[in-house]
Design a protein around this motif. Structure first.
Motif, PDB file in Angstrom:
ATOM      1  N   PHE A  23      -1.217   3.189  -3.606  1.00  0.00           N
ATOM      2  CA  PHE A  23      -1.754   2.219  -2.648  1.00  0.00           C
ATOM      3  C   PHE A  23      -1.068   2.313  -1.291  1.00  0.00           C
ATOM      4  O   PHE A  23      -1.646   1.904  -0.280  1.00  0.00           O
ATOM      5  CB  PHE A  23      -1.652   0.800  -3.213  1.00  0.00           C
ATOM      6  CG  PHE A  23      -2.707   0.497  -4.229  1.00  0.00           C
ATOM      7  CD1 PHE A  23      -4.021   0.251  -3.847  1.00  0.00           C
ATOM      8  CD2 PHE A  23      -2.401   0.464  -5.579  1.00  0.00           C
ATOM      9  CE1 PHE A  23      -5.003  -0.016  -4.778  1.00  0.00           C
ATOM     10  CE2 PHE A  23      -3.373   0.188  -6.532  1.00  0.00           C
ATOM     11  CZ  PHE A  23      -4.678  -0.049  -6.123  1.00  0.00           C
ATOM     12  N   LYS A  26      -2.914   3.547   1.648  1.00  0.00           N
ATOM     13  CA  LYS A  26      -4.089   2.802   2.111  1.00  0.00           C
ATOM     14  C   LYS A  26      -3.767   1.420   2.668  1.00  0.00           C
ATOM     15  O   LYS A  26      -4.448   0.946   3.574  1.00  0.00           O
ATOM     16  CB  LYS A  26      -5.065   2.635   0.944  1.00  0.00           C
ATOM     17  CG  LYS A  26      -5.506   3.951   0.346  1.00  0.00           C
ATOM     18  CD  LYS A  26      -6.270   3.748  -0.943  1.00  0.00           C
ATOM     19  CE  LYS A  26      -6.597   5.103  -1.524  1.00  0.00           C
ATOM     20  NZ  LYS A  26      -6.980   5.102  -2.885  1.00  0.00           N
ATOM     21  N   VAL A  27      -2.782   0.747   2.076  1.00  0.00           N
ATOM     22  CA  VAL A  27      -2.464  -0.635   2.443  1.00  0.00           C
ATOM     23  C   VAL A  27      -0.940  -0.801   2.510  1.00  0.00           C
ATOM     24  O   VAL A  27      -0.199   0.032   1.979  1.00  0.00           O
ATOM     25  CB  VAL A  27      -3.066  -1.643   1.425  1.00  0.00           C
ATOM     26  CG1 VAL A  27      -4.583  -1.569   1.405  1.00  0.00           C
ATOM     27  CG2 VAL A  27      -2.494  -1.436   0.029  1.00  0.00           C
ATOM     28  N   ILE A  38       1.994  -4.931  -3.426  1.00  0.00           N
ATOM     29  CA  ILE A  38       0.845  -4.241  -2.859  1.00  0.00           C
ATOM     30  C   ILE A  38       0.001  -5.286  -2.151  1.00  0.00           C
ATOM     31  O   ILE A  38      -0.394  -6.276  -2.763  1.00  0.00           O
ATOM     32  CB  ILE A  38       0.028  -3.543  -3.967  1.00  0.00           C
ATOM     33  CG1 ILE A  38       0.895  -2.517  -4.704  1.00  0.00           C
ATOM     34  CG2 ILE A  38      -1.225  -2.896  -3.386  1.00  0.00           C
ATOM     35  CD1 ILE A  38       0.298  -2.019  -6.003  1.00  0.00           C
ATOM     36  N   GLU A  39      -0.248  -5.085  -0.849  1.00  0.00           N
ATOM     37  CA  GLU A  39      -0.994  -6.056  -0.058  1.00  0.00           C
ATOM     38  C   GLU A  39      -2.410  -5.542   0.198  1.00  0.00           C
ATOM     39  O   GLU A  39      -2.662  -4.840   1.177  1.00  0.00           O
ATOM     40  CB  GLU A  39      -0.249  -6.349   1.237  1.00  0.00           C
ATOM     41  CG  GLU A  39       1.106  -6.996   0.975  1.00  0.00           C
ATOM     42  CD  GLU A  39       1.849  -7.390   2.225  1.00  0.00           C
ATOM     43  OE1 GLU A  39       1.202  -7.726   3.240  1.00  0.00           O
ATOM     44  OE2 GLU A  39       3.089  -7.351   2.191  1.00  0.00           O
ATOM     45  N   LEU A  40      -3.302  -5.888  -0.708  1.00  0.00           N
ATOM     46  CA  LEU A  40      -4.710  -5.529  -0.569  1.00  0.00           C
ATOM     47  C   LEU A  40      -5.365  -6.422   0.466  1.00  0.00           C
ATOM     48  O   LEU A  40      -4.867  -7.526   0.742  1.00  0.00           O
ATOM     49  CB  LEU A  40      -5.404  -5.683  -1.928  1.00  0.00           C
ATOM     50  CG  LEU A  40      -4.820  -4.844  -3.066  1.00  0.00           C
ATOM     51  CD1 LEU A  40      -5.342  -5.329  -4.408  1.00  0.00           C
ATOM     52  CD2 LEU A  40      -5.145  -3.388  -2.850  1.00  0.00           C
ATOM     53  N   LYS A  44      -2.734 -10.118  -2.845  1.00  0.00           N
ATOM     54  CA  LYS A  44      -1.461  -9.425  -3.009  1.00  0.00           C
ATOM     55  C   LYS A  44      -1.161  -9.270  -4.488  1.00  0.00           C
ATOM     56  O   LYS A  44      -1.530 -10.117  -5.299  1.00  0.00           O
ATOM     57  CB  LYS A  44      -0.329 -10.231  -2.371  1.00  0.00           C
ATOM     58  CG  LYS A  44      -0.501 -10.450  -0.894  1.00  0.00           C
ATOM     59  CD  LYS A  44       0.560 -11.391  -0.380  1.00  0.00           C
ATOM     60  CE  LYS A  44       0.257 -11.767   1.060  1.00  0.00           C
ATOM     61  NZ  LYS A  44       1.046 -12.899   1.509  1.00  0.00           N
ATOM     62  N   CYS A  45      -0.451  -8.214  -4.823  1.00  0.00           N
ATOM     63  CA  CYS A  45      -0.008  -8.001  -6.192  1.00  0.00           C
ATOM     64  C   CYS A  45       1.495  -7.753  -6.186  1.00  0.00           C
ATOM     65  O   CYS A  45       1.969  -6.852  -5.503  1.00  0.00           O
ATOM     66  CB  CYS A  45      -0.723  -6.826  -6.839  1.00  0.00           C
ATOM     67  SG  CYS A  45      -0.185  -6.538  -8.552  1.00  0.00           S
ATOM     68  N   LYS A  65     -11.840 -13.425  -4.811  1.00  0.00           N
ATOM     69  CA  LYS A  65     -10.867 -12.443  -4.340  1.00  0.00           C
ATOM     70  C   LYS A  65      -9.762 -12.216  -5.366  1.00  0.00           C
ATOM     71  O   LYS A  65      -9.278 -11.102  -5.525  1.00  0.00           O
ATOM     72  CB  LYS A  65     -10.293 -12.873  -2.997  1.00  0.00           C
ATOM     73  CG  LYS A  65     -11.326 -12.775  -1.884  1.00  0.00           C
ATOM     74  CD  LYS A  65     -10.785 -13.229  -0.559  1.00  0.00           C
ATOM     75  CE  LYS A  65     -11.886 -13.094   0.494  1.00  0.00           C
ATOM     76  NZ  LYS A  65     -11.502 -13.667   1.763  1.00  0.00           N
ATOM     77  N   ALA A  69      -8.870  -8.595  -6.884  1.00  0.00           N
ATOM     78  CA  ALA A  69      -7.516  -8.029  -6.846  1.00  0.00           C
ATOM     79  C   ALA A  69      -7.060  -7.631  -8.250  1.00  0.00           C
ATOM     80  O   ALA A  69      -6.527  -6.527  -8.449  1.00  0.00           O
ATOM     81  CB  ALA A  69      -6.539  -9.026  -6.226  1.00  0.00           C
ATOM     82  N   VAL A  72      -9.009  -4.436  -9.350  1.00  0.00           N
ATOM     83  CA  VAL A  72      -8.568  -3.215  -8.670  1.00  0.00           C
ATOM     84  C   VAL A  72      -7.243  -2.728  -9.260  1.00  0.00           C
ATOM     85  O   VAL A  72      -7.087  -1.548  -9.580  1.00  0.00           O
ATOM     86  CB  VAL A  72      -8.456  -3.444  -7.140  1.00  0.00           C
ATOM     87  CG1 VAL A  72      -7.693  -2.322  -6.459  1.00  0.00           C
ATOM     88  CG2 VAL A  72      -9.839  -3.594  -6.539  1.00  0.00           C
TER      89      VAL A  72
END
Length: 95
Positions: A23, A26-27, A38-40, A44-45, A65, A69, A72
């Motif tokens: 990720f 990409k982000v 991970i900031e989609l 966030k994850c 959302k 998340a 994904v």
């Protein structure tokens, strides 16, 4: 909103690193040994690895959302950990 799950695996640190590296192209991602974020665009994850497995927690402003998340992250972990066939059971946390 928040949801969390746990994946029992002896390879938690490896999967955490693989997810963050993937990720990170990409982000925005932060990664250090044992943890990552991970900031989609839609949530966030937070990830935490320990000797028992991989703890995953997603946060998003609404249920749609949040579900996206979680999906994904789940689908990518499924791909990276296909030999272990992760069965993730996301639990929405009461707010």
């Amino acid at each position: 909103m928040n949801a969390s799950t746990f994946f029992t695996t002896p390879n938690a640190e490896r999967y955490l690193g693989t997810l963050c590296k993937h990720f990170g192209h990409k982000v925005p991602v932060t990664h250090k040994p044992g943890s990552g974020r991970i900031e989609l665009p839609f949530g966030k994850c937070d990830l935490r690895a320990d000797e028992t497995g991989l703890h995953l927690s997603v946060e998003a402003p609404d249920k749609t959302k949040l579900d996206k998340a979680a999906e994904v992250i789940s689908s990518h972990l499924d791909r990276f950990a296909f030999r272990e066939n992760p069965q993730l059971d996301w639990q929405v946390l009461a707010t």
